[in-house]
Enzyme design. Structure first.
Site, PDB file in Angstrom:
ATOM      1  N   HIS A   1     -57.159 -32.539 -28.371  1.00  0.00           N
ATOM      2  CA  HIS A   1     -56.340 -32.904 -29.523  1.00  0.00           C
ATOM      3  C   HIS A   1     -57.017 -32.385 -30.790  1.00  0.00           C
ATOM      4  O   HIS A   1     -58.224 -32.101 -30.790  1.00  0.00           O
ATOM      5  CB  HIS A   1     -56.160 -34.419 -29.583  1.00  0.00           C
TER       6      HIS A   1
ATOM      7  N   HIS B   1     -46.588 -36.868 -28.345  1.00  0.00           N
ATOM      8  CA  HIS B   1     -46.306 -36.464 -26.961  1.00  0.00           C
ATOM      9  C   HIS B   1     -47.141 -37.312 -25.993  1.00  0.00           C
ATOM     10  O   HIS B   1     -47.620 -36.830 -24.983  1.00  0.00           O
ATOM     11  CB  HIS B   1     -46.581 -34.965 -26.783  1.00  0.00           C
TER      12      HIS B   1
ATOM     13  N   THR C   1     -54.498 -24.937 -23.484  1.00  0.00           N
ATOM     14  CA  THR C   1     -53.295 -25.080 -24.283  1.00  0.00           C
ATOM     15  C   THR C   1     -53.493 -24.453 -25.652  1.00  0.00           C
ATOM     16  O   THR C   1     -54.608 -24.415 -26.176  1.00  0.00           O
ATOM     17  CB  THR C   1     -52.920 -26.570 -24.455  1.00  0.00           C
ATOM     18  N   GLY C   2     -52.407 -23.925 -26.210  1.00  0.00           N
ATOM     19  CA  GLY C   2     -52.267 -23.407 -27.559  1.00  0.00           C
ATOM     20  C   GLY C   2     -53.498 -23.086 -28.367  1.00  0.00           C
ATOM     21  O   GLY C   2     -54.243 -22.152 -28.068  1.00  0.00           O
ATOM     22  N   THR C   3     -53.717 -23.873 -29.406  1.00  0.00           N
ATOM     23  CA  THR C   3     -54.790 -23.623 -30.358  1.00  0.00           C
ATOM     24  C   THR C   3     -56.158 -23.731 -29.700  1.00  0.00           C
ATOM     25  O   THR C   3     -57.062 -22.958 -30.021  1.00  0.00           O
ATOM     26  CB  THR C   3     -54.695 -24.610 -31.542  1.00  0.00           C
ATOM     27  N   THR C   4     -56.320 -24.658 -28.779  1.00  0.00           N
ATOM     28  CA  THR C   4     -57.605 -24.797 -28.089  1.00  0.00           C
ATOM     29  C   THR C   4     -57.966 -23.485 -27.399  1.00  0.00           C
ATOM     30  O   THR C   4     -59.082 -22.991 -27.530  1.00  0.00           O
ATOM     31  CB  THR C   4     -57.560 -25.952 -27.066  1.00  0.00           C
TER      32      THR C   4
ATOM     33  N   ARG D   1     -52.415 -39.109 -15.171  1.00  0.00           N
ATOM     34  CA  ARG D   1     -51.884 -39.609 -13.900  1.00  0.00           C
ATOM     35  C   ARG D   1     -51.958 -38.544 -12.814  1.00  0.00           C
ATOM     36  O   ARG D   1     -52.396 -38.805 -11.691  1.00  0.00           O
ATOM     37  CB  ARG D   1     -50.435 -40.071 -14.085  1.00  0.00           C
TER      38      ARG D   1
ATOM     39  N   SER E   1     -48.728 -24.703 -26.715  1.00  0.00           N
ATOM     40  CA  SER E   1     -49.364 -25.839 -27.371  1.00  0.00           C
ATOM     41  C   SER E   1     -48.995 -27.097 -26.586  1.00  0.00           C
ATOM     42  O   SER E   1     -47.886 -27.196 -26.051  1.00  0.00           O
ATOM     43  CB  SER E   1     -48.854 -25.931 -28.809  1.00  0.00           C
ATOM     44  N   GLY E   2     -49.912 -28.049 -26.525  1.00  0.00           N
ATOM     45  CA  GLY E   2     -49.682 -29.265 -25.740  1.00  0.00           C
ATOM     46  C   GLY E   2     -48.344 -29.936 -25.996  1.00  0.00           C
ATOM     47  O   GLY E   2     -47.553 -30.140 -25.065  1.00  0.00           O
TER      48      GLY E   2
ATOM     49  N   ASP F   1     -57.753 -37.717 -28.299  1.00  0.00           N
ATOM     50  CA  ASP F   1     -58.004 -38.653 -29.391  1.00  0.00           C
ATOM     51  C   ASP F   1     -57.388 -39.987 -29.001  1.00  0.00           C
ATOM     52  O   ASP F   1     -56.168 -40.156 -29.044  1.00  0.00           O
ATOM     53  CB  ASP F   1     -57.385 -38.122 -30.688  1.00  0.00           C
TER      54      ASP F   1
ATOM     55  N   LYS G   1     -61.020 -30.807 -31.413  1.00  0.00           N
ATOM     56  CA  LYS G   1     -61.145 -29.362 -31.131  1.00  0.00           C
ATOM     57  C   LYS G   1     -62.556 -28.859 -31.409  1.00  0.00           C
ATOM     58  O   LYS G   1     -63.098 -28.089 -30.626  1.00  0.00           O
ATOM     59  CB  LYS G   1     -60.111 -28.573 -31.924  1.00  0.00           C
TER      60      LYS G   1
ATOM     61  N   ASP H   1     -49.000 -29.206 -22.116  1.00  0.00           N
ATOM     62  CA  ASP H   1     -49.473 -30.306 -21.264  1.00  0.00           C
ATOM     63  C   ASP H   1     -48.677 -30.326 -19.960  1.00  0.00           C
ATOM     64  O   ASP H   1     -49.231 -30.528 -18.879  1.00  0.00           O
ATOM     65  CB  ASP H   1     -49.314 -31.656 -21.973  1.00  0.00           C
TER      66      ASP H   1
ATOM     67  N   ASP I   1     -46.647 -37.073 -22.278  1.00  0.00           N
ATOM     68  CA  ASP I   1     -47.251 -35.899 -21.632  1.00  0.00           C
ATOM     69  C   ASP I   1     -48.738 -36.121 -21.383  1.00  0.00           C
ATOM     70  O   ASP I   1     -49.276 -35.735 -20.344  1.00  0.00           O
ATOM     71  CB  ASP I   1     -47.068 -34.647 -22.498  1.00  0.00           C
TER      72      ASP I   1
END
Length: 183
Positions: free
Chosen positions: A32, A127, A58-61, A136, A94-95, A120, A36, A100, A130
């Site tokens: 999150h 989301h 995911t995305g920015t990460t 899970r 992106s998540g 976080d 990051k 996600d 997600d």
């Protein structure tokens, strides 16, 4: 034997009841926004271990990991700047925009061996469903799963990584649910 349909390549993925631990893992990295910097610091610290595995993020990460530069000291007191993950991270959405869920689908089809998710926990995410689903699925499919740096360090340095004698058990409840009788 468990059989999963994979929409990514329109083929059937077959998993045996016990999965032998592979030498090269498929590791998903998610963080999150407020965490990051922490995951980037963790990747930098563990870059020698991580660069031998397949990374999905995911995305920015993923973008930040791909752009990560690491300074390596040389014998002649100079420094060499490397980019060990440039073009080596499989970038997902992106998540909140579906990333996600992409990782969740990869977990369910046996394509992810380890999930490192620095979430976080002080803020409810837009989301959140997600986020909960990822946790899970990681638990259900019995993959290595860390939500903090200490656990991530322990997973990545485990003597069981690459140990072909170690078998990841796929819970029997998955097959029982897939084969349940619906009236």
């Amino acid at each position: 034997m468990l059989i999963f349909a994979s929409r990514t390549n329109f083929s059937i993925t077959t998993l045996t009841q016990e999965q032998l631990m592979k030498e090269i893992l498929n590791i998903a990295l998610v963080a999150h926004d407020s965490r990051k910097k922490e995951i980037i610091d963790w990747v930098r610290f563990n870059s020698d271990l991580l660069k031998g595995h397949n990374l999905y993020a995911t995305g920015t990460t993923g973008k930040l990991i791909s752009e990560l530069s690491i300074e390596v000291s040389q014998d002649d007191d100079t420094a060499l700047v490397t980019h060990p993950f440039r073009d080596k991270v499989h970038l997902l959405l992106s998540g909140p925009l579906g990333g996600d869920q992409q990782i969740g689908a990869m977990i369910a089809t046996g394509q992810i061996d380890m999930l490192i998710f620095f979430c976080d926990n002080l803020v409810m995410q837009g989301h959140q469903n997600d986020v909960s689903a990822l946790s899970r699925l990681a638990s259900l499919y019995n993959i290595a799963f860390a939500t903090n740096r200490t656990t991530a360090d322990m997973l990545l340095t485990s003597a069981l990584l690459g140990n072909e004698g170690y078998e990841r058990k796929i819970p029997s409840c998955i097959q029982a649910y897939a084969n349940r009788s619906v009236k």
